[in-house]
Design an enzyme around this catalytic site. Sequence first.
Site, PDB file in Angstrom:
ATOM      1  N   SER A 109       3.372  -2.222  10.273  1.00  0.00           N
ATOM      2  CA  SER A 109       4.825  -2.302  10.506  1.00  0.00           C
ATOM      3  C   SER A 109       5.427  -3.648  10.100  1.00  0.00           C
ATOM      4  O   SER A 109       6.293  -4.182  10.791  1.00  0.00           O
ATOM      5  CB  SER A 109       5.160  -1.969  11.971  1.00  0.00           C
ATOM      6  OG  SER A 109       4.773  -0.637  12.259  1.00  0.00           O
ATOM      7  N   GLU A 116      -6.839   4.590   7.902  1.00  0.00           N
ATOM      8  CA  GLU A 116      -6.684   6.016   7.603  1.00  0.00           C
ATOM      9  C   GLU A 116      -7.957   6.566   6.956  1.00  0.00           C
ATOM     10  O   GLU A 116      -8.317   7.726   7.142  1.00  0.00           O
ATOM     11  CB  GLU A 116      -5.445   6.235   6.720  1.00  0.00           C
ATOM     12  CG  GLU A 116      -4.166   6.110   7.545  1.00  0.00           C
ATOM     13  CD  GLU A 116      -2.979   5.522   6.829  1.00  0.00           C
ATOM     14  OE1 GLU A 116      -2.921   5.556   5.588  1.00  0.00           O
ATOM     15  OE2 GLU A 116      -2.067   5.009   7.519  1.00  0.00           O
ATOM     16  N   GLY A 129       2.415   2.183  10.728  1.00  0.00           N
ATOM     17  CA  GLY A 129       3.363   3.288  10.590  1.00  0.00           C
ATOM     18  C   GLY A 129       4.106   3.636  11.863  1.00  0.00           C
ATOM     19  O   GLY A 129       4.741   4.683  11.948  1.00  0.00           O
ATOM     20  N   ASN A 151       0.858  -1.186   0.000  1.00  0.00           N
ATOM     21  CA  ASN A 151       0.000   0.000   0.000  1.00  0.00           C
ATOM     22  C   ASN A 151       0.895   1.237   0.000  1.00  0.00           C
ATOM     23  O   ASN A 151       1.522   1.541   1.010  1.00  0.00           O
ATOM     24  CB  ASN A 151      -0.898  -0.049   1.252  1.00  0.00           C
ATOM     25  CG  ASN A 151      -1.711   1.215   1.430  1.00  0.00           C
ATOM     26  OD1 ASN A 151      -1.814   2.045   0.520  1.00  0.00           O
ATOM     27  ND2 ASN A 151      -2.308   1.370   2.613  1.00  0.00           N
ATOM     28  N   HIS A 163      -9.543   1.008   5.014  1.00  0.00           N
ATOM     29  CA  HIS A 163      -8.245   1.202   5.662  1.00  0.00           C
ATOM     30  C   HIS A 163      -8.442   2.146   6.859  1.00  0.00           C
ATOM     31  O   HIS A 163      -9.250   3.070   6.788  1.00  0.00           O
ATOM     32  CB  HIS A 163      -7.239   1.786   4.663  1.00  0.00           C
ATOM     33  CG  HIS A 163      -5.850   1.800   5.224  1.00  0.00           C
ATOM     34  ND1 HIS A 163      -5.424   2.782   6.072  1.00  0.00           N
ATOM     35  CD2 HIS A 163      -4.822   0.940   5.086  1.00  0.00           C
ATOM     36  CE1 HIS A 163      -4.169   2.521   6.439  1.00  0.00           C
ATOM     37  NE2 HIS A 163      -3.791   1.408   5.852  1.00  0.00           N
ATOM     38  N   LYS A 207       0.031   4.325  -0.238  1.00  0.00           N
ATOM     39  CA  LYS A 207      -0.618   5.509   0.359  1.00  0.00           C
ATOM     40  C   LYS A 207      -0.405   6.741  -0.541  1.00  0.00           C
ATOM     41  O   LYS A 207      -0.341   6.595  -1.758  1.00  0.00           O
ATOM     42  CB  LYS A 207      -0.119   5.731   1.786  1.00  0.00           C
ATOM     43  CG  LYS A 207      -0.208   4.442   2.610  1.00  0.00           C
ATOM     44  CD  LYS A 207      -0.033   4.637   4.081  1.00  0.00           C
ATOM     45  CE  LYS A 207      -0.152   3.285   4.763  1.00  0.00           C
ATOM     46  NZ  LYS A 207      -0.144   3.364   6.205  1.00  0.00           N
TER      47      LYS A 207
HETATM   48  P1  PGA Z   1       2.860   0.252   7.629  1.00  0.00           P
HETATM   49  O1  PGA Z   1       1.395   0.472   6.993  1.00  0.00           O
HETATM   50  O2  PGA Z   1       3.397  -1.039   7.061  1.00  0.00           O
HETATM   51  O3  PGA Z   1       3.646   1.446   7.205  1.00  0.00           O
HETATM   52  O4  PGA Z   1       2.672   0.147   9.091  1.00  0.00           O
HETATM   53  C1  PGA Z   1       0.499  -0.593   6.789  1.00  0.00           C
HETATM   54  C2  PGA Z   1      -0.780  -0.103   6.184  1.00  0.00           C
HETATM   55  O5  PGA Z   1      -1.244   0.981   6.537  1.00  0.00           O
HETATM   56  O6  PGA Z   1      -1.395  -0.763   5.328  1.00  0.00           O
END
Ligand code: PGA
Length: 273
Positions: free
Chosen positions: A227, A111, A188, A10, A109, A12
Amino acid sequence: MKDTIYVFGNWKMNMTEKETSAYFERFLSSCCVAKRYPDCGCSVVVFPPYTSIPETRNCLERHYQRQRVQCLVEYGAQDVHYAQQGAYTGEISLPMLHELGCTWVLLGHSERRHLFDETDESISQKVCACLDSGIRPVLCFGETLDQRETKKTQEIVTRQITSVLSATENHPERKRLVFAYEPVWAIGTGRAATPGDAEEICGFAAGVLKQNVGYRELTIPFLYGGSVSPANAKELLLQEHISGLLVGGASLKPDAFLEIIDRAMEGNVESSR
Ligand code: PGA
């Protein structure tokens, strides 16, 4: 060993068109998804921002032509509107994604849920629209830190999953759905869930699924996201209920993403021994 595992990237709101082209130059020059583990099916999907989808398609098409092999990498979008067209300023529709060759869409998601106020209802509408149009939806779910600390994880996970299951109850394509458990506190932050914790919630969610659907659909896979890195990818895939990974930050670096794919396949192959 699972028949197929899934490694999704992803991106983003990262990667301009130019950066996308440089990314694939590196990624595709070393991407040999099937070579090291020919018996392990691995579905690799990248989710660029809308504006980089055409360049993603160009890069993959050029690669197919040069290599004369069917590259296993697919691509999708990070969200979509449920309507086919209309007065929805700023939105993108499924026919638009279809025309660009997208085969997947991320939905719900955290977010989108937390920064853009997406609700279980609007997410379910989008899941149904994707299934209608033949694009595979990835339903993201997961609890916040506060919900975890107040022991509400199971309640939240049950609510997010059952909302989509009831909206899709009689849908003939429901088995094309994929679930991604993404605890909000792990996204994140560099603080991934332990493989044991991720397995516990994916196992619990699989139980919720079992109570709600017929046996034919019990194969709906669960991914873990939050992460993910080359260091934890293998261990996560060793878990019984985890069939793949949704990778954010680490998927922006082609070498790290390739290593995650490799480790995930290694974990899957080792899990059968
Ligand atoms: P991250 O994000 O691997 O940077 O923690 C995962 C995601 O939001 O899909």
